[in-house]
Motif scaffolding. Structure first.
Motif, PDB file in Angstrom:
ATOM      1  N   ARG A   1      24.131 109.567 -47.182  1.00  0.00           N
ATOM      2  CA  ARG A   1      24.329 108.679 -48.320  1.00  0.00           C
ATOM      3  C   ARG A   1      23.960 107.253 -47.933  1.00  0.00           C
ATOM      4  NH1 ARG A   1      30.261 109.554 -50.365  1.00  0.00           N
ATOM      5  NH2 ARG A   1      30.714 110.200 -48.236  1.00  0.00           N
ATOM      6  N   PRO A   2      23.221 106.552 -48.790  1.00  0.00           N
ATOM      7  CA  PRO A   2      22.813 105.188 -48.434  1.00  0.00           C
ATOM      8  C   PRO A   2      23.975 104.208 -48.537  1.00  0.00           C
ATOM      9  CG  PRO A   2      22.117 105.695 -50.662  1.00  0.00           C
ATOM     10  CD  PRO A   2      22.687 106.978 -50.100  1.00  0.00           C
ATOM     11  N   ASN A   3      23.921 103.173 -47.746  1.00  0.00           N
ATOM     12  CA  ASN A   3      24.789 102.018 -47.913  1.00  0.00           C
ATOM     13  C   ASN A   3      24.138 101.071 -48.926  1.00  0.00           C
ATOM     14  OD1 ASN A   3      26.245 103.004 -45.541  1.00  0.00           O
ATOM     15  ND2 ASN A   3      24.549 102.122 -44.355  1.00  0.00           N
TER      16      ASN A   3
ATOM     17  N   ALA B   1      34.859 108.116 -53.681  1.00  0.00           N
ATOM     18  CA  ALA B   1      33.874 109.064 -53.174  1.00  0.00           C
ATOM     19  C   ALA B   1      33.641 108.937 -51.671  1.00  0.00           C
ATOM     20  CB  ALA B   1      32.549 108.864 -53.914  1.00  0.00           C
ATOM     21  N   GLY B   2      34.474 108.131 -50.998  1.00  0.00           N
ATOM     22  CA  GLY B   2      34.391 108.053 -49.554  1.00  0.00           C
ATOM     23  C   GLY B   2      33.704 106.833 -48.999  1.00  0.00           C
ATOM     24  N   TYR B   3      33.282 105.913 -49.858  1.00  0.00           N
ATOM     25  CA  TYR B   3      32.653 104.675 -49.395  1.00  0.00           C
ATOM     26  C   TYR B   3      33.720 103.675 -48.944  1.00  0.00           C
ATOM     27  CZ  TYR B   3      27.765 105.481 -50.674  1.00  0.00           C
ATOM     28  OH  TYR B   3      26.469 105.944 -50.720  1.00  0.00           O
ATOM     29  N   TYR B   4      33.332 102.866 -47.973  1.00  0.00           N
ATOM     30  CA  TYR B   4      34.154 101.736 -47.547  1.00  0.00           C
ATOM     31  C   TYR B   4      33.654 100.521 -48.320  1.00  0.00           C
ATOM     32  CZ  TYR B   4      36.479  98.436 -44.351  1.00  0.00           C
ATOM     33  OH  TYR B   4      37.281  97.458 -43.803  1.00  0.00           O
TER      34      TYR B   4
ATOM     35  N   VAL C   1      22.014  99.715 -39.023  1.00  0.00           N
ATOM     36  CA  VAL C   1      22.217 100.314 -40.344  1.00  0.00           C
ATOM     37  C   VAL C   1      21.235  99.781 -41.393  1.00  0.00           C
ATOM     38  CG1 VAL C   1      24.663 100.846 -39.957  1.00  0.00           C
ATOM     39  CG2 VAL C   1      24.015  98.599 -40.887  1.00  0.00           C
ATOM     40  N   LEU C   2      20.338  98.878 -41.003  1.00  0.00           N
ATOM     41  CA  LEU C   2      19.450  98.280 -41.998  1.00  0.00           C
ATOM     42  C   LEU C   2      18.616  99.327 -42.713  1.00  0.00           C
ATOM     43  CD1 LEU C   2      18.333  95.729 -43.350  1.00  0.00           C
ATOM     44  CD2 LEU C   2      16.653  95.562 -41.491  1.00  0.00           C
ATOM     45  N   GLU C   3      18.113 100.302 -41.978  1.00  0.00           N
ATOM     46  CA  GLU C   3      17.229 101.294 -42.592  1.00  0.00           C
ATOM     47  C   GLU C   3      17.983 102.428 -43.285  1.00  0.00           C
ATOM     48  OE1 GLU C   3      14.465 100.348 -43.145  1.00  0.00           O
ATOM     49  OE2 GLU C   3      14.200  98.780 -41.639  1.00  0.00           O
ATOM     50  N   GLN C   4      19.294 102.256 -43.418  1.00  0.00           N
ATOM     51  CA  GLN C   4      20.084 103.151 -44.263  1.00  0.00           C
ATOM     52  C   GLN C   4      20.727 102.381 -45.417  1.00  0.00           C
ATOM     53  OE1 GLN C   4      21.263 103.237 -40.613  1.00  0.00           O
ATOM     54  NE2 GLN C   4      19.297 104.272 -40.446  1.00  0.00           N
ATOM     55  N   THR C   5      20.295 101.127 -45.629  1.00  0.00           N
ATOM     56  CA  THR C   5      21.006 100.245 -46.550  1.00  0.00           C
ATOM     57  C   THR C   5      20.075  99.612 -47.573  1.00  0.00           C
ATOM     58  OG1 THR C   5      22.569  99.702 -44.774  1.00  0.00           O
ATOM     59  CG2 THR C   5      22.545  98.255 -46.689  1.00  0.00           C
ATOM     60  N   PHE C   6      20.381  99.805 -48.859  1.00  0.00           N
ATOM     61  CA  PHE C   6      19.721  99.050 -49.928  1.00  0.00           C
ATOM     62  C   PHE C   6      20.351  97.663 -49.972  1.00  0.00           C
ATOM     63  CE2 PHE C   6      18.679 103.317 -51.301  1.00  0.00           C
ATOM     64  CZ  PHE C   6      17.420 103.182 -51.870  1.00  0.00           C
ATOM     65  N   VAL C   7      19.531  96.633 -49.844  1.00  0.00           N
ATOM     66  CA  VAL C   7      20.034  95.255 -49.863  1.00  0.00           C
ATOM     67  C   VAL C   7      19.516  94.563 -51.111  1.00  0.00           C
ATOM     68  CG1 VAL C   7      20.210  93.070 -48.637  1.00  0.00           C
ATOM     69  CG2 VAL C   7      20.044  95.210 -47.337  1.00  0.00           C
ATOM     70  N   PHE C   8      20.445  94.172 -51.987  1.00  0.00           N
ATOM     71  CA  PHE C   8      20.115  93.430 -53.204  1.00  0.00           C
ATOM     72  C   PHE C   8      20.322  91.943 -52.909  1.00  0.00           C
ATOM     73  CE2 PHE C   8      20.751  96.636 -56.833  1.00  0.00           C
ATOM     74  CZ  PHE C   8      20.828  97.743 -56.003  1.00  0.00           C
ATOM     75  N   TYR C   9      19.329  91.118 -53.194  1.00  0.00           N
ATOM     76  CA  TYR C   9      19.550  89.677 -53.225  1.00  0.00           C
ATOM     77  C   TYR C   9      19.376  89.202 -54.668  1.00  0.00           C
ATOM     78  CZ  TYR C   9      18.724  84.809 -53.668  1.00  0.00           C
ATOM     79  OH  TYR C   9      18.812  83.530 -54.135  1.00  0.00           O
TER      80      TYR C   9
END
Length: 622
Positions: A32-34, A124-127, A238-246
């Protein structure tokens, strides 16, 4: 490549949550993506070079775009923090759920069964973490954040494989950064003030140039902070598992942006960096741009969709990334709704509808100039100078518009008029478009329904325990109030007979909105003065104040005693504050003389509330 179905892990997650709402989903956390949101306060898209040639360079954000997607048309639905952030966290239009006033007098309760969207991620298990600004206008449940503080970070999640959703707000671009003194203007900016572009509605002065240059410097500070956070994610692996919105939390921050429903207050930058491990969820090439419209109500549903979490039925937004989302459909979206209500102590009621490059603005109280006093705004030297130049008669062209009454409705072609200074509403060539957009906005407000037409004073007393239920039970009345205030859009000869009926209605709020329409039409309905004078004895204090508002400007009727009496009858702070808004307007723009020492209140005055701001101004204490 477009994904037309949920991946197996997402289906398993949805089914797991649906089967047991109290259970943590059983899907493999590593699949699951961050998601990280980086918000900079108070900046519209055009202050970044990535979105327009006159913006500041932001190489870190531009590098994000090279590895992601740029949304050319992203919009906050409201031009101010608390309303915009509540829209984000609920995925609901604020006037529908009673969260449209900044700053709120009373927290609204969300509809039964609806939570702020991070609660569904957490379930759903997210922090879930927030660092650290909230500023919500609705009651927050205990299940929204694992941590909401200045120390909140994904680093504190229970295991390295636990997926996370993190929100980071940077304040270096907040409007308070432009509350500098004349002495501080001697400090040079990195950006050359002579190089900056000034909007058409600004006077071209050293103060305005310095203010914009200083803001460009602030944007570049934000860019460095964005790069620093990306480096943290990279160092943590974790950058390549994370969608980053600015994105910006709404527009701003030079005058006529924050707090105003122009594009300068609503159009925000949005860049999303796509992680390598989840490129298929983007459905787009890296480095691409889309002209599809996305608005703040869509952001929460998009995060839920990326995480494979089912979207609640009660929200207004639609996802624009992730499983089941068709990029071509997103590209075709071309509509956004905007709203502006009370902003601190300053009341206004503005609704906007943008379709493609055309923007329709309905100013329901057009007699109030944009420049109407707001204490915090006028801490800025640029605001102060603008007002001084107007008072001295030194403004010409578009720069004068800020201090004049607004048009009841405006239509702008943003392709040729991005500053929204050339109103096409009276242009016969655009008559059909005007009618169509007016009708479409009316339909949206009535079907919502828009609770602002019940007034904040009524909402505080009766609606905020369950705003949606209250709105639905009053949907017919709200539609009637909208129709009544819209009489201001008719030729006076057509409006007059209908206004006569409305002014004699048994419903006090029908009388209230009829008086607003009268003030919008001005001298053209002066034949109604005797009927309006009778309303100085109305049982509803706000109706009396609206009658005072009309008569003080368009007749020689002595209204001062009725004004004082109405203030003394106010039963909650929003009711009294609404009255003081009228008083400030009449004093500053029509020479109406009041004695604040004669103000009497039967309600307690909150020393930290908005009423105090108006009283300080009227007493000459600021």
């Amino acid at each position: 490549m477009l994904m037309n179905r949920f991946p197996i892990w997402a289906v398993a997650l949805v089914l797991g949550v649906a089967a047991d709402q109290g259970a943590v989903a059983t899907a493999d956390d590593a699949q699951r993506p961050n998601v990280v949101w980086i918000m900079s306060e108070d900046n519209s898209a055009d202050y970044l070079r990535h979105f327009g040639p006159n913006g500041a360079p932001a190489p870190q954000i531009e590098a994000m775009a090279d590895h992601g997607i740029t949304f050319n048309h992203a919009f906050s639905n409201a031009p101010v923090c608390s309303v915009a952030r509540t829209t984000l966290i609920t995925a609901c239009y604020a006037p529908r759920i009673g969260t449209q006033f900044h700053r709120r007098h009373t927290l609204a309760h969300l509809p039964p069964g609806l939570k702020m969207f991070p609660a569904y991620l957490r379930q759903a298990g997210y922090y879930t973490t927030n660092n650290s600004k909230e500023d919500y206008n609705a009651v927050r449940g205990d299940d929204v954040w694992d941590d909401s503080s200045r120390k909140a970070s994904w680093k504190n999640r229970p295991t390295e494989s636990t997926p996370f959703f993190h929100v980071q707000t940077y304040t270096q671009s907040h409007e308070s950064q432009l509350h500098f003194s004349e002495k501080q203007m001697s400090v040079p900016t990195d950006t050359d003030p002579e190089s900056v572009h000034l909007q058409k509605y600004f006077p071209d002065t050293p103060t305005f140039r310095y203010t914009r240059a200083r803001y460009h410097d602030r944007i570049q500070q934000i860019d460095g902070l964005v790069g620093g956070l990306l480096d943290q994610l990279r160092q943590d692996g974790v950058l390549e598992q994370t969608f980053v919105f600015y994105f910006g939390d709404h527009g701003g921050v030079l005058p006529r942006s924050k707090g105003y429903a122009y594009e300068s207050g609503l159009h925000v930058p949005l860049v999303i960096r796509v992680p390598e491990d989840f490129r298929e969820l983007a459905g787009r090439d890296l480095g691409s741009r889309t002209d599809g419209f996305v608005e703040f109500v869509d952001f929460g549903p998009t995060v839920l969709n990326l995480a494979g979490v089912e979207q609640p039925e009660e929200v207004d937004g639609r996802p624009f990334l992730g499983p089941g989302v068709d990029p071509a459909e997103v590209d075709s979206r071309d509509e956004t709704l905007g709203y502006a209500d009370r902003f601190d102590e300053k009341y206004d009621l503005v609704r906007t509808l943008r379709i493609g490059d055309f923007k329709y603005i309905r100013n329901f109280e057009p007699f109030y100039p944009d420049a109407l006093q707001n204490n915090y705004r006028y801490k800025s030297l640029a605001y102060q100078e603008w007002r001084e130049l107007n008072a001295a008669g030194k403004l010409t062209g578009a720069a004068k518009q800020f201090f004049a009454p607004k048009a009841a409705e405006a239509l702008y072609d943003l392709s040729s008029d991005p500053d929204e200074v050339n109103n096409l509403a009276a242009d016969p060539q655009h008559a059909d478009r005007l009618q169509q957009m007016r009708a479409q906005l009316d339909d949206r407000l009535k079907s919502m329904p828009d609770l602002s037409f019940l007034t904040e004073a009524v909402m505080v007393d009766s609606a905020l325990e369950n705003p949606i239920t209250f709105g639905q039970s009053h949907i017919a009345q709200i539609a009637a109030y909208i129709d009544t205030v819209n009489l201001a859009l008719l030729p006076p000869e057509d409006a007059l007979p209908q206004l006569e009926v409305a002014l004699q209605s048994e419903d006090p709020w029908q009388r209230y909105w009829a008086l607003v329409a009268c003030s919008s039409l001005g001298d053209s309905v002066k034949s109604l003065v005797p009927m309006i004078e009778n309303l100085l004895l109305d049982v509803e204090p706000l109706v009396v104040m609206r009658a005072v508002e009309y008569l003080a400007v368009h007749s020689d009727v002595d209204t001062l005693g009725f004004l004082y009496r109405s203030l003394s009858r106010a039963t909650n702070e929003p009711e009294a504050l609404r009255m003081l808004n009228t008083i400030v307007y009449l004093q500053d723009y029509h020479g109406y003389e009041v004695d604040p020492q004669k103000f009497q209140f039967i309600i307690p005055v909150n020393p930290k509330g908005q009423l105090v701001r108006r009283l300080e101004y009227l007493r000459g204490e600021i």
